[in-house]
Design an enzyme around this catalytic site. Structure first.
Site: not given
Ligand code: WQD
Length: 340
Positions: A13, A82, A126, A151, A155, A201
């Protein structure tokens, strides 16, 4: 030309925000400790804007280094902070690393910002501060819930530290931007997300699976009480998010803020399920994604998407890109870095 310090400016970001700041005519000073980023990102930024930001490799945990940096730059008009560790899972295993890296550094930065003539800071917060919010979409008035991870706790605590400091120091002005899920990459495909190791992610895991780096995407649970059983999130294009930082900074520089500490939810206002994200990827890439349903992931909230009314009306910012636009840019970036 106003001078803006961006900490963590070589991150996902941060780098996109540096580009938007330069596009708006700001002079950018960039600090990064390169613990989770690469100096080559500087070339990407420069090749997009034609202007090379002044980069200083610096560990913000070293208080004397932070003090010396600000001594050399007393004319900074604003700071966009950041720099932080951001892996939810890792934070559970290494809480002290997260409290030290995310909170000590914030305190050292704040100690210097309050000494500046122009004391303005934008804080990278966040939507995790809301935990599993009761009501969708989530407004800034939604109560914060006990954090699911160290984490997320950093925040929440970070916002409290800034709020208390604003209350104690007359001229410090701050905005906390509560991001939902940042995805995608700059349209030039010269900067983008560079996860180290196995992506935690969703979107980078999708694009790496499509690129052949990962065999199969695991969908963490399809038995949630949602439209298709998979979790709902608000996926926002990283360039839209970057632009929100510039608008928030200008709000403080122009003294348009209505209180010394403001928070804004930065999302699209649209909730998309994991399966809808996969479908979007398949539509924009023309590829069929190899995925399977797997058990739920510990700590996942069922649903989180933003009420963007306050950001749209008070901040004067609105996301422009759709999920498809963001997924298209994410795939273009993955293809570029893998020479596909
Ligand atoms: C999104 C959805 C998973 C991976 C986190 C942090 C947030 C920010 C963004 C830093 C969920 C699903 C994921 C995979 C899946 N981080 N998933 N298979 O957890 O919403 O947010 O990352 O700033 O603060 O909390 O993001 O992308 O990990 O997950 O099914 O291999 O995708 O279960 O439902 P999240 P994510």
């Amino acid at each position: 030309m106003k001078k803006i310090l961006v900490t963590g400016g070589l991150g996902f970001i941060g780098s996109h925000t540096v580009v938007e700041l330069q596009n708006e005519g700001f002079e950018v000073l960039l600090i990064d400790d390169l613990s989770n980023s690469s100096e080559s990102v500087l070339d990407g930024i420069t090749s997009i804007t034609g202007k090379k930001p002044t980069f200083t490799k610096l560990d913000l945990k070293e208080r004397s280094s932070v003090e010396n940096f600000f001594k050399q730059h007393e004319d900074i008009s604003g700071v966009i902070h950041f720099a932080a560790s951001k892996a939810v899972g890792e934070s559970v295993e290494k809480p002290l690393l997260y409290y030290e890296n995310n909170l000590n550094t914030l305190i050292y930065i704040l100690k210097e910002v309050i000494g500046l003539k122009d004391s303005n800071i934008i804080f990278s917060s966040s939507c995790t501060v809301y935990g599993q919010a009761e009501k969708m979409p989530i407004t800034e008035q939604a109560p914060t819930q006990p954090a699911e991870s160290p984490y997320g706790n950093t925040k929440q605590i970070g916002e409290e530290i800034i709020k208390d400091t604003c209350r104690a120091s007359v001229h410090l002005k701050a905005i906390a931007l509560r991001y939902f899920n940042p995805i995608g990459a700059h349209s030039s495909a010269k900067i983008g997300e560079l996860p180290i190791g196995v992506p935690q992610n969703l979107v980078p895991f999708i694009t790496q699976t499509a690129a052949g780096l990962r065999d199969c995407l695991s969908v963490f649970g399809d038995d949630y009480p949602t439209k298709d059983g998979t979790c709902i999130r608000d996926y926002i294009h990283v360039v839209d998010l970057a632009k929100a930082h510039v608008i928030a900074l200008k709000r403080l520089l122009n003294k348009d803020n209505t209180s010394n500490f403001e928070t804004f939810n930065i999302g699209t206002g649209v909730g998309s399920s994991v399966l809808e994200v996969i479908k979007s990827f398949e539509n924009v890439s023309g590829k069929s994604l190899n995925y399977k349903i797997a058990p739920r992931r510990e700590g996942d909230v069922i649903s989180a998407f933003a009420d963007t009314e306050k950001a749209n009306t008070k901040l004067g910012w609105k996301a422009q890109s759709s999920l498809d636009d963001a997924m298209r840019s994410a795939w273009k970036w993955e293809q570029k870095i893998r020479n596909l």
